[in-house]
Motif scaffolding. Sequence first.
Motif, PDB file in Angstrom:
ATOM      1  N   GLN A   1      41.096  31.602  54.660  1.00 21.82           N
ATOM      2  CA  GLN A   1      40.695  32.767  53.876  1.00 21.82           C
ATOM      3  C   GLN A   1      41.620  32.962  52.674  1.00 21.82           C
ATOM      4  OE1 GLN A   1      40.782  35.740  57.137  1.00 21.82           O
ATOM      5  NE2 GLN A   1      38.692  36.250  56.518  1.00 21.82           N
ATOM      6  N   TRP A   2      42.932  32.879  52.925  1.00 23.18           N
ATOM      7  CA  TRP A   2      43.883  33.154  51.852  1.00 23.18           C
ATOM      8  C   TRP A   2      43.795  32.104  50.745  1.00 23.18           C
ATOM      9  CZ3 TRP A   2      45.924  36.850  49.544  1.00 23.18           C
ATOM     10  CH2 TRP A   2      46.967  36.661  48.647  1.00 23.18           C
TER      11      TRP A   2
ATOM     12  N   ARG B   1      41.109  30.562  49.759  1.00 27.76           N
ATOM     13  CA  ARG B   1      39.942  30.910  48.947  1.00 27.76           C
ATOM     14  C   ARG B   1      40.184  32.185  48.149  1.00 27.76           C
ATOM     15  NH1 ARG B   1      35.333  28.883  53.175  1.00 27.76           N
ATOM     16  NH2 ARG B   1      34.596  27.125  51.887  1.00 27.76           N
ATOM     17  N   LEU B   2      40.815  33.163  48.786  1.00 24.38           N
ATOM     18  CA  LEU B   2      41.054  34.436  48.108  1.00 24.38           C
ATOM     19  C   LEU B   2      42.011  34.271  46.929  1.00 24.38           C
ATOM     20  CD1 LEU B   2      40.687  37.470  47.856  1.00 24.38           C
ATOM     21  CD2 LEU B   2      42.436  37.777  49.629  1.00 24.38           C
TER      22      LEU B   2
ATOM     23  N   LEU C   1      40.112  33.012  44.106  1.00 23.68           N
ATOM     24  CA  LEU C   1      39.179  34.033  43.622  1.00 23.68           C
ATOM     25  C   LEU C   1      39.895  35.087  42.783  1.00 23.68           C
ATOM     26  CD1 LEU C   1      36.179  34.892  43.767  1.00 23.68           C
ATOM     27  CD2 LEU C   1      36.779  36.285  45.765  1.00 23.68           C
TER      28      LEU C   1
ATOM     29  N   SER D   1      27.447  29.102  45.759  1.00 19.64           N
ATOM     30  CA  SER D   1      27.939  29.892  46.894  1.00 19.64           C
ATOM     31  C   SER D   1      26.833  30.132  47.911  1.00 19.64           C
ATOM     32  CB  SER D   1      28.511  31.231  46.411  1.00 19.64           C
ATOM     33  OG  SER D   1      27.491  32.148  46.044  1.00 19.64           O
TER      34      SER D   1
ATOM     35  N   HIS E   1      36.155  38.094  54.084  1.00 17.01           N
ATOM     36  CA  HIS E   1      37.325  38.799  54.606  1.00 17.01           C
ATOM     37  C   HIS E   1      36.913  40.245  54.840  1.00 17.01           C
ATOM     38  CE1 HIS E   1      41.262  40.385  55.293  1.00 17.01           C
ATOM     39  NE2 HIS E   1      41.296  41.065  54.149  1.00 17.01           N
TER      40      HIS E   1
ATOM     41  N   THR F   1      35.213  41.408  51.448  1.00 19.12           N
ATOM     42  CA  THR F   1      35.447  40.573  50.276  1.00 19.12           C
ATOM     43  C   THR F   1      34.702  39.260  50.461  1.00 19.12           C
ATOM     44  OG1 THR F   1      37.634  41.519  49.824  1.00 19.12           O
ATOM     45  CG2 THR F   1      37.172  39.339  48.906  1.00 19.12           C
ATOM     46  N   ASP F   2      33.819  38.951  49.513  1.00 16.50           N
ATOM     47  CA  ASP F   2      33.091  37.682  49.545  1.00 16.50           C
ATOM     48  C   ASP F   2      34.006  36.623  48.927  1.00 16.50           C
ATOM     49  OD1 ASP F   2      31.409  35.514  49.088  1.00 16.50           O
ATOM     50  OD2 ASP F   2      29.668  36.769  48.701  1.00 16.50           O
ATOM     51  N   LEU F   3      34.392  35.638  49.711  1.00 20.30           N
ATOM     52  CA  LEU F   3      35.388  34.662  49.279  1.00 20.30           C
ATOM     53  C   LEU F   3      34.812  33.491  48.502  1.00 20.30           C
ATOM     54  CD1 LEU F   3      37.438  34.547  52.611  1.00 20.30           C
ATOM     55  CD2 LEU F   3      38.027  35.794  50.530  1.00 20.30           C
TER      56      LEU F   3
ATOM     57  N   LEU G   1      35.456  42.128  45.451  1.00 19.59           N
ATOM     58  CA  LEU G   1      36.777  42.265  46.036  1.00 19.59           C
ATOM     59  C   LEU G   1      36.915  43.643  46.675  1.00 19.59           C
ATOM     60  CD1 LEU G   1      38.923  40.753  43.118  1.00 19.59           C
ATOM     61  CD2 LEU G   1      37.989  39.582  45.125  1.00 19.59           C
TER      62      LEU G   1
END
Length: 467
Positions: free
Chosen positions: A44-45, A47-48, A51, A131, A310, A326-328, A336
Amino acid sequence: MHTRFVRHVSLPLYHWWHGSDLLKNIRKFQESQWFAQERLQAMQWERLSRLLNHAYRHVPYYQDTFREIGAEPGDFRSLKDFAKFPTVTKRILQERLADLTASNITRAELVKGVTSGSSGQPTHYIQEKSSNRIRTAAGKRLTGIAGYDLGQKLFYLWRDSPFIIEGDQVRLATEVQKRPSSVLGKFKQAIHSRFGVENQTLRVDPTLMTESEMANMYEQLRLFKPDVVISYVSTLYMFAQYLDSNRLVGEIAPRSVIVSSETLYPYQRELLERVFRCSVYNRYGLSETGIVAIECPVRQGLHLNQEILHMESVPDLAGSSQLVVTDLINHGMPLLRYETGDSGRVIEERCACGRGLSRIVDLSGRIIDLLPTRMGGYVNGQLFATFHWIEGVKQYQVIQEKLDAFKIRIVQTPAFVETNLTPMIEIIRKRFGGDTSIAVEYVESIPFTRGGKYKLVVSEVKTQEVQ
């Protein structure tokens, strides 16, 4: 036999020929659902982080946001840090859609959608086509937890989607030609129909649930014999009532039932499982992000599509927790910390089923179902779900028009007598004040929302009235 042929022969050949990575992505998600929470959060992190940098450089709204809070992407070094980033509301999405759209992605790579409007006003959003291809694979993995598989027969009691998403092809439904005119077009359609169709599908629009429509739907399903039923909660519950009253219990016997878009109450699950003689799984999704979470057979919460989303639970004014997502993977219109308007809690411990995916528990539906009182505080709309047992009430809806004024809409059966409403009226006055005005309106039917849903409890009280 057909399911195995589709899954192992026709679909792999079709996607190999077209260079599609759908099946490969499904397998990746099927593998990662068993990862430990630490590994999932690292995914997750990663991708975030990308982003946040993308939003900082290419999205005007977030450029303003970073400037207002005096920060840069590098100031956020963990998911815990990210919890300090300002949230995005539906109103912001409605008013600043253009500013939320990335400037470096061509219009041809974007698709525009619109929510169902069940919260009061439809909201437009933008998704990046690439996506959506990842989202489709993640969604099929997640739905597979509840018994879905490629090659099965699916029955949708659902309004048509604004998108046509088949494998790697993501197009607006209005742009799709039903019958191609060219010889090449017809040939391609024939090849797709034979080898590229992931599931045989029967779809019925739920906005007309009359006795005659339900009788016709029963005949279609009897011949179609679906493996999986996917529906809004209220419309399938209404159909189950029809089957039950007409002694057709067990005549439609899918392997699983998946319901979504509305709160699933225990009495509804009980009837659905008795009528369809299979497990009923609760699914949670948002138009803006796709399928978010689904129950597994253990039923200790809904497993989150954690690799691409997330989810946080943030305390709200009513004393419960609002879900913030949050859509990653959508770089076309990054969302966000988007306020969903739904309440629930996120837990991270591994489920008894063995999956490491985070889970949503205490999912209780739209915040509009929290009814404010004159005494301060809120009453959860689930209070009114207990009224299903009142004799002679086939369908009902509770509407809070003011802090101290309610309207109850009732669809009667021949067994109804007015005194049967006494418990309902007593509970409303106990919770909202002894002098609360209560009007009862007897109707032939209760209308669905524009999205094809039916709301059991509605509050029309504005925020300023509460304050």
